[in-house]
Design a protein around this motif. Structure first.
Motif, PDB file in Angstrom:
ATOM      1  N   LYS A 117      -3.198  20.789  -8.713  1.00 24.05           N
ATOM      2  CA  LYS A 117      -3.042  21.512  -7.332  1.00 24.05           C
ATOM      3  C   LYS A 117      -3.804  20.536  -6.284  1.00 24.05           C
ATOM      4  CE  LYS A 117      -2.143  26.066  -8.861  1.00 24.05           C
ATOM      5  NZ  LYS A 117      -2.303  27.451  -8.529  1.00 24.05           N
ATOM      6  N   PRO A 118      -3.081  19.755  -5.642  1.00 24.01           N
ATOM      7  CA  PRO A 118      -3.729  18.845  -4.611  1.00 24.01           C
ATOM      8  C   PRO A 118      -3.615  19.997  -3.398  1.00 24.01           C
ATOM      9  CG  PRO A 118      -1.986  17.582  -5.679  1.00 24.01           C
ATOM     10  CD  PRO A 118      -1.726  19.072  -6.327  1.00 24.01           C
ATOM     11  N   ASP A 119      -4.568  19.464  -2.439  1.00 27.76           N
ATOM     12  CA  ASP A 119      -4.752  20.278  -1.394  1.00 27.76           C
ATOM     13  C   ASP A 119      -3.293  19.839  -0.401  1.00 27.76           C
ATOM     14  OD1 ASP A 119      -7.017  21.022  -2.082  1.00 27.76           O
ATOM     15  OD2 ASP A 119      -8.411  19.540  -1.050  1.00 27.76           O
ATOM     16  N   ALA A 120      -3.194  20.858   0.585  1.00 24.26           N
ATOM     17  CA  ALA A 120      -1.969  20.909   1.385  1.00 24.26           C
ATOM     18  C   ALA A 120      -2.022  19.538   2.197  1.00 24.26           C
ATOM     19  CB  ALA A 120      -1.991  21.990   2.293  1.00 24.26           C
ATOM     20  N   VAL A 121      -3.354  19.214   2.593  1.00 28.18           N
ATOM     21  CA  VAL A 121      -3.429  18.024   3.492  1.00 28.18           C
ATOM     22  C   VAL A 121      -3.159  16.720   2.675  1.00 28.18           C
ATOM     23  CG1 VAL A 121      -5.831  17.689   2.958  1.00 28.18           C
ATOM     24  CG2 VAL A 121      -4.946  16.613   4.949  1.00 28.18           C
ATOM     25  N   GLN A 122      -3.300  16.844   1.182  1.00 30.67           N
ATOM     26  CA  GLN A 122      -2.839  15.664   0.422  1.00 30.67           C
ATOM     27  C   GLN A 122      -1.289  15.534   0.251  1.00 30.67           C
ATOM     28  OE1 GLN A 122      -4.512  15.325  -3.389  1.00 30.67           O
ATOM     29  NE2 GLN A 122      -3.655  13.569  -3.829  1.00 30.67           N
ATOM     30  N   ASP A 180       0.697  -1.176  -0.225  1.00 33.30           N
ATOM     31  CA  ASP A 180       0.063   0.091   0.015  1.00 33.30           C
ATOM     32  C   ASP A 180       0.889   1.174   0.141  1.00 33.30           C
ATOM     33  OD1 ASP A 180      -2.421  -1.147   0.080  1.00 33.30           O
ATOM     34  OD2 ASP A 180      -2.493  -1.277   2.195  1.00 33.30           O
ATOM     35  N   LEU A 181       2.158   1.245   0.533  1.00 32.28           N
ATOM     36  CA  LEU A 181       2.996   2.359   0.554  1.00 32.28           C
ATOM     37  C   LEU A 181       3.076   3.132  -0.846  1.00 32.28           C
ATOM     38  CD1 LEU A 181       5.455   1.621   3.294  1.00 32.28           C
ATOM     39  CD2 LEU A 181       3.503   3.081   3.515  1.00 32.28           C
ATOM     40  N   LEU A 182       3.096   2.076  -1.848  1.00 31.33           N
ATOM     41  CA  LEU A 182       3.691   2.515  -3.320  1.00 31.33           C
ATOM     42  C   LEU A 182       2.558   3.078  -3.983  1.00 31.33           C
ATOM     43  CD1 LEU A 182       5.918  -0.845  -3.970  1.00 31.33           C
ATOM     44  CD2 LEU A 182       6.610   1.661  -3.648  1.00 31.33           C
ATOM     45  N   ARG A 183       1.185   3.364  -3.234  1.00 34.42           N
ATOM     46  CA  ARG A 183       0.014   3.871  -4.046  1.00 34.42           C
ATOM     47  C   ARG A 183       0.571   5.192  -4.705  1.00 34.42           C
ATOM     48  NH1 ARG A 183      -4.430   0.743  -3.112  1.00 34.42           N
ATOM     49  NH2 ARG A 183      -6.090   2.665  -3.564  1.00 34.42           N
ATOM     50  N   GLU A 184      -0.167   5.539  -5.539  1.00 31.67           N
ATOM     51  CA  GLU A 184       0.207   6.953  -6.329  1.00 31.67           C
ATOM     52  C   GLU A 184      -0.286   7.956  -5.193  1.00 31.67           C
ATOM     53  OE1 GLU A 184       1.787   8.664  -7.879  1.00 31.67           O
ATOM     54  OE2 GLU A 184       1.260   8.751 -10.012  1.00 31.67           O
ATOM     55  N   GLY A 185       0.201   9.233  -5.474  1.00 33.48           N
ATOM     56  CA  GLY A 185      -0.204  10.380  -4.383  1.00 33.48           C
ATOM     57  C   GLY A 185       0.668  11.582  -4.996  1.00 33.48           C
ATOM     58  N   ALA A 186       0.768  12.399  -3.986  1.00 35.04           N
ATOM     59  CA  ALA A 186       1.397  13.833  -4.271  1.00 35.04           C
ATOM     60  C   ALA A 186       2.482  13.721  -3.124  1.00 35.04           C
ATOM     61  CB  ALA A 186       0.418  14.971  -3.800  1.00 35.04           C
ATOM     62  N   PRO A 187       3.585  13.657  -3.531  1.00 35.44           N
ATOM     63  CA  PRO A 187       4.878  13.473  -2.641  1.00 35.44           C
ATOM     64  C   PRO A 187       5.282  14.610  -2.082  1.00 35.44           C
ATOM     65  CG  PRO A 187       5.642  13.225  -4.661  1.00 35.44           C
ATOM     66  CD  PRO A 187       4.058  13.280  -4.908  1.00 35.44           C
ATOM     67  N   ILE A 188       5.345  15.760  -2.797  1.00 35.13           N
ATOM     68  CA  ILE A 188       5.932  16.949  -2.182  1.00 35.13           C
ATOM     69  C   ILE A 188       5.384  18.237  -3.307  1.00 35.13           C
ATOM     70  CG2 ILE A 188       8.119  17.035  -3.195  1.00 35.13           C
ATOM     71  CD1 ILE A 188       9.186  18.410  -0.674  1.00 35.13           C
ATOM     72  N   GLU A 189       5.074  19.327  -2.858  1.00 31.28           N
ATOM     73  CA  GLU A 189       4.639  20.177  -3.898  1.00 31.28           C
ATOM     74  C   GLU A 189       5.947  20.514  -4.558  1.00 31.28           C
ATOM     75  OE1 GLU A 189       2.508  24.863  -3.324  1.00 31.28           O
ATOM     76  OE2 GLU A 189       3.163  23.772  -1.744  1.00 31.28           O
ATOM     77  N   PRO A 190       5.416  20.511  -6.134  1.00 24.88           N
ATOM     78  CA  PRO A 190       6.718  20.740  -7.010  1.00 24.88           C
ATOM     79  C   PRO A 190       7.229  22.092  -7.166  1.00 24.88           C
ATOM     80  CG  PRO A 190       4.504  20.400  -8.130  1.00 24.88           C
ATOM     81  CD  PRO A 190       4.279  20.387  -6.563  1.00 24.88           C
ATOM     82  N   VAL A 191       8.250  22.242  -7.426  1.00 22.75           N
ATOM     83  CA  VAL A 191       8.919  23.611  -7.854  1.00 22.75           C
ATOM     84  C   VAL A 191       9.510  23.315  -8.878  1.00 22.75           C
ATOM     85  CG1 VAL A 191      10.589  25.371  -7.154  1.00 22.75           C
ATOM     86  CG2 VAL A 191       9.088  24.217  -5.453  1.00 22.75           C
ATOM     87  N   PRO A 192       9.292  24.317 -10.011  1.00 22.16           N
ATOM     88  CA  PRO A 192       8.103  25.150 -10.195  1.00 22.16           C
ATOM     89  C   PRO A 192       6.695  24.789  -9.989  1.00 22.16           C
ATOM     90  CG  PRO A 192       9.142  25.023 -12.206  1.00 22.16           C
ATOM     91  CD  PRO A 192       9.853  24.169 -11.640  1.00 22.16           C
ATOM     92  N   PRO A 193       5.928  25.607  -9.594  1.00 21.83           N
ATOM     93  CA  PRO A 193       4.632  25.050  -9.629  1.00 21.83           C
ATOM     94  C   PRO A 193       3.698  24.766 -10.801  1.00 21.83           C
ATOM     95  CG  PRO A 193       4.769  27.312  -8.822  1.00 21.83           C
ATOM     96  CD  PRO A 193       6.049  26.983  -9.025  1.00 21.83           C
ATOM     97  N   VAL A 194       2.815  23.944 -11.118  1.00 23.12           N
ATOM     98  CA  VAL A 194       2.109  23.973 -12.166  1.00 23.12           C
ATOM     99  C   VAL A 194       0.862  24.141 -11.852  1.00 23.12           C
ATOM    100  CG1 VAL A 194       3.462  22.016 -13.089  1.00 23.12           C
ATOM    101  CG2 VAL A 194       1.577  21.584 -11.666  1.00 23.12           C
ATOM    102  N   GLU A 216      -0.197  13.934   3.785  1.00 19.70           N
ATOM    103  CA  GLU A 216      -0.504  12.491   4.165  1.00 19.70           C
ATOM    104  C   GLU A 216       0.250  11.804   2.894  1.00 19.70           C
ATOM    105  OE1 GLU A 216      -4.642  12.307   3.790  1.00 19.70           O
ATOM    106  OE2 GLU A 216      -5.180  13.233   5.818  1.00 19.70           O
ATOM    107  N   ASP A 217       0.212  12.188   1.672  1.00 22.36           N
ATOM    108  CA  ASP A 217       0.888  11.252   0.889  1.00 22.36           C
ATOM    109  C   ASP A 217       2.244  11.432   0.743  1.00 22.36           C
ATOM    110  OD1 ASP A 217      -1.628  10.664  -0.224  1.00 22.36           O
ATOM    111  OD2 ASP A 217      -1.653  12.005  -2.058  1.00 22.36           O
ATOM    112  N   GLY A 218       2.646  12.426   1.160  1.00 18.02           N
ATOM    113  CA  GLY A 218       4.187  12.562   1.002  1.00 18.02           C
ATOM    114  C   GLY A 218       4.847  11.807   2.159  1.00 18.02           C
ATOM    115  N   ALA A 219       4.283  11.658   3.648  1.00 10.85           N
ATOM    116  CA  ALA A 219       4.870  10.877   4.523  1.00 10.85           C
ATOM    117  C   ALA A 219       4.843   9.157   4.048  1.00 10.85           C
ATOM    118  CB  ALA A 219       4.006  11.188   5.712  1.00 10.85           C
TER     119      ALA A 219
END
Length: 311
Positions: free
Chosen positions: A213-218, A195-209, A221-224
């Motif tokens: 735009k996932p929410d900060a909470v995503q 389950d750890l390998l499921r897709e998600g938002a690891p960290i807010e990208p730089v430069p932004p797109v 949670e996903d980043g951890a």
């Protein structure tokens, strides 16, 4: 055209090709703008050479050598560096018959030193049904199943002895792994779902797109979770491992790109600057010393061009 205007014209090319500058100088000289008041042909050649030299920026090693960032390679990035584990201290042991004795720390460090190289092949899942509203509906498309077949054939053609295939528990990654496994010879490669390998938002990208735009909470949670997956699977070999290993991880583009940035000690927020095709192979090599090399990134050259997708 006056001499002064011609000189301005030539100087205007100085930021471009030196060939253009020289051509402009030659044309000006042929029309008599250079040399005719300087003593003939020799002076004309000298004038053209002067213009050419003036158009070229001065070269120095300092101006053409990239400056180092100042960030040294962290050999203990996975917290498994033997020298850090023993910390150079002698380990005291007691027995029932003798006084406390000491063990040579160098011997202890040798015993805890990895000897094998880990090869981790990160596979992005194949094309899937984007119209599915829940995960079990997001299965592979007919083209996606073809892509998984090509990936399996490629992995088999490499002639490597694969130890395990770990895959994300999401439907598209699970299906991709199952198709690939049919092409791997040998006694059978163990399939492990995670389950750890499921897709998600690891960290807010730089430069932004702007298109994603996932929410900060995503990110929180996903980043951890994705960082936990990195720490579980991306590290140097255990000291008990005697032979080099080849492990396959079938997961998702965001996860793979984050893993690559972290393993190479690049800024992790740069993960979205890379693109990966469906069914592509990214190959990381982790040496016993803790050095990491990226052998391939998103290799999909084994697929016909009309089978390539990035959805």
């Amino acid at each position: 055209m006056s001499y002064r205007k011609t000189l301005k014209l030539i100087c205007g090319f100085a930021g471009g090709s030196a060939v253009l500058v020289f051509a402009a100088a030659a044309a000006a000289d042929s029309r008599g703008y250079f040399g005719e008041q300087r003593g003939g042909e020799a002076a004309g050649r000298w004038s053209r050479l002067t213009v050419l030299r003036a158009a070229q920026p001065a070269w120095t090693p300092a101006s053409h050598t990239p400056a180092p960032t100042g960030h040294a390679w962290d050999f203990n990035w996975d917290k498994r560096d033997p020298s850090a584990l023993t910390n150079g201290k002698k380990k005291t042991m007691t027995t029932t018959t003798t006084a406390p004795a000491t063990e040579d720390p160098s011997s202890e460090q040798d015993n805890s030193k990895p000897k094998a190289t880990r090869n981790i092949l990160l596979i992005r899942h194949s094309q899937y049904n984007l119209s599915g509203t829940i995960d079990k509906e997001r299965i592979l498309t007919p083209l996606g199943r073809e892509q998984a077949e090509f990936t399996g054939q490629r992995l088999a053609a490499l002639g490597l002895k694969y130890d395990v295939m770990i895959h994300s528990s999401m439907a598209r990654a699970t299906e991709t792994a199952n198709i690939i496994s049919k092409h791997l010879s040998g006694p059978g490669v163990e399939l492990v779902s995670c389950d750890l390998l499921r897709e998600g938002a690891p960290i807010e990208p730089v430069p932004p797109v702007t298109h994603w735009k996932p929410d900060a909470v995503q990110y929180h949670e996903d980043g951890a979770r994705i960082e936990a997956a990195f720490r579980r699977y991306i590290h140097r070999a255990d000291p008990k491992q005697k032979e080099d290993s080849y492990e396959i991880i079938v997961c998702h583009a965001n996860v793979i790109r984050y893993f690559v940035c972290r393993a190479l000690q690049f800024p992790p927020e740069g993960w979205l600057r890379m693109g990966l095709n469906n069914g592509s192979i990214t190959w990381l090599t982790i040496r016993p010393s803790g050095r990491v090399a990226l052998r391939t990134l998103g290799d999909a050259g084994f697929m016909p061009p009309d089978k390539l997708t990035r959805t």
